[in-house]
Design a protein around this motif. Structure first.
Motif, mmCIF file in Angstrom:
data_model
loop_
_atom_site.group_PDB
_atom_site.id
_atom_site.type_symbol
_atom_site.label_atom_id
_atom_site.label_comp_id
_atom_site.label_asym_id
_atom_site.label_seq_id
_atom_site.Cartn_x
_atom_site.Cartn_y
_atom_site.Cartn_z
ATOM 1 N N ASN A 106 0.855 -1.305 -0.152
ATOM 2 C CA ASN A 106 -0.110 0.114 0.040
ATOM 3 C C ASN A 106 0.903 1.183 -0.183
ATOM 4 O OD1 ASN A 106 -1.753 1.996 0.635
ATOM 5 N ND2 ASN A 106 -3.104 0.808 2.144
ATOM 6 N N ALA A 107 0.925 1.962 -1.295
ATOM 7 C CA ALA A 107 1.876 2.942 -1.304
ATOM 8 C C ALA A 107 1.488 4.387 -0.416
ATOM 9 C CB ALA A 107 1.941 3.494 -2.687
ATOM 10 N N GLU A 108 -0.103 4.332 -0.189
ATOM 11 C CA GLU A 108 -0.239 5.493 0.800
ATOM 12 C C GLU A 108 -0.034 5.242 2.043
ATOM 13 O OE1 GLU A 108 -4.427 5.318 -0.017
ATOM 14 O OE2 GLU A 108 -4.391 6.055 -2.186
ATOM 15 N N GLU A 109 0.350 4.133 2.537
ATOM 16 C CA GLU A 109 0.718 3.792 3.863
ATOM 17 C C GLU A 109 2.394 3.520 4.015
ATOM 18 O OE1 GLU A 109 -1.739 1.010 5.999
ATOM 19 O OE2 GLU A 109 -3.494 1.877 5.303
ATOM 20 N N THR A 110 2.984 3.582 2.943
ATOM 21 C CA THR A 110 4.351 3.202 2.894
ATOM 22 C C THR A 110 5.213 4.519 3.529
ATOM 23 O OG1 THR A 110 4.095 1.810 1.206
ATOM 24 C CG2 THR A 110 6.279 2.788 1.712
ATOM 25 N N GLN A 111 6.076 4.446 4.390
ATOM 26 C CA GLN A 111 7.093 5.481 5.019
ATOM 27 C C GLN A 111 8.175 5.078 4.875
ATOM 28 O OE1 GLN A 111 5.652 6.227 8.799
ATOM 29 N NE2 GLN A 111 3.540 6.756 8.344
ATOM 30 N N TYR A 112 9.218 5.949 4.734
ATOM 31 C CA TYR A 112 10.680 5.544 4.934
ATOM 32 C C TYR A 112 11.377 6.758 5.402
ATOM 33 C CZ TYR A 112 11.373 9.330 0.918
ATOM 34 O OH TYR A 112 11.307 10.220 0.363
ATOM 35 N N SER A 113 12.510 6.337 6.082
ATOM 36 C CA SER A 113 13.481 7.293 6.845
ATOM 37 C C SER A 113 14.818 6.812 6.460
ATOM 38 C CB SER A 113 13.270 7.105 8.207
ATOM 39 O OG SER A 113 12.025 7.155 8.567
ATOM 40 N N THR A 114 15.649 7.900 6.414
ATOM 41 C CA THR A 114 17.299 7.720 6.124
ATOM 42 C C THR A 114 17.685 8.418 7.248
ATOM 43 O OG1 THR A 114 17.328 9.668 4.803
ATOM 44 C CG2 THR A 114 17.054 7.838 3.677
ATOM 45 N N PHE A 115 18.913 7.400 7.811
ATOM 46 C CA PHE A 115 19.678 7.782 8.756
ATOM 47 C C PHE A 115 21.215 7.741 8.375
ATOM 48 C CE2 PHE A 115 15.953 6.415 10.967
ATOM 49 C CZ PHE A 115 15.688 7.519 11.781
ATOM 50 N N PHE A 116 22.022 8.602 8.547
ATOM 51 C CA PHE A 116 23.394 8.677 8.027
ATOM 52 C C PHE A 116 24.311 8.392 9.388
ATOM 53 C CE2 PHE A 116 21.262 10.602 4.378
ATOM 54 C CZ PHE A 116 21.546 9.631 3.646
ATOM 55 N N SER A 117 25.215 7.756 9.311
ATOM 56 C CA SER A 117 26.180 7.707 10.295
ATOM 57 C C SER A 117 27.672 7.646 9.778
ATOM 58 C CB SER A 117 25.999 6.598 11.377
ATOM 59 O OG SER A 117 26.841 5.469 11.385
ATOM 60 N N TYR A 118 28.374 8.500 10.373
ATOM 61 C CA TYR A 118 29.834 8.773 9.697
ATOM 62 C C TYR A 118 30.618 8.463 10.918
ATOM 63 C CZ TYR A 118 27.535 11.549 6.461
ATOM 64 O OH TYR A 118 26.717 11.886 5.438
ATOM 65 N N TYR A 119 31.625 7.364 10.651
ATOM 66 C CA TYR A 119 32.685 7.016 11.364
ATOM 67 C C TYR A 119 34.006 7.722 11.451
ATOM 68 C CZ TYR A 119 29.590 3.237 11.829
ATOM 69 O OH TYR A 119 28.496 2.181 12.287
ATOM 70 N N VAL A 120 34.657 8.049 12.551
ATOM 71 C CA VAL A 120 35.655 9.037 12.399
ATOM 72 C C VAL A 120 36.905 8.289 12.738
ATOM 73 C CG1 VAL A 120 36.671 10.968 13.311
ATOM 74 C CG2 VAL A 120 34.371 11.143 13.228
#
Length: 94
Positions: free
Chosen positions: A80-94
């Motif tokens: 169901n495209a209407e109920e689809t959600q997405y998130s992006t998280f970026f993590s950087y290693y030093v």
């Protein structure tokens, strides 16, 4: 009584049928060998009919999402495209 035109009649067997259909789709995504691994297994968070795909890149998540959608259609399920959600998280290693 209303005729069922779409979906599955809600009875005691319905969750089992959903599990079989969803299991097929999940195994197809895992066969891609993409995404993040935890203890040697690809990380997917699944509860009932909710599926969360986790990946190390946007490309991986897109590929796994497309695979899930195609495999789901093969078993009669639909994303169901209407109920689809997405998130992006970026993590950087030093």
């Amino acid at each position: 009584m209303f005729p069922i035109k779409k979906g599955l009649k809600q009875d005691t067997v319905s969750p089992v049928i959903l599990n079989f259909a969803l299991e097929y789709s999940i195994r197809r995504v895992q066969a891609n060998q993409g995404g993040l691994k935890l203890n040697g297994k690809h990380l997917m968070l699944i509860y009932a009919d909710d599926v969360n795909l986790v990946g190390g890149s946007i490309h991986t998540i897109q590929k796994n999402t497309e695979t899930l959608e195609v495999a789901s259609k093969e078993t009669g399920l639909e994303v169901n495209a209407e109920e689809t959600q997405y998130s992006t998280f970026f993590s950087y290693y030093v």
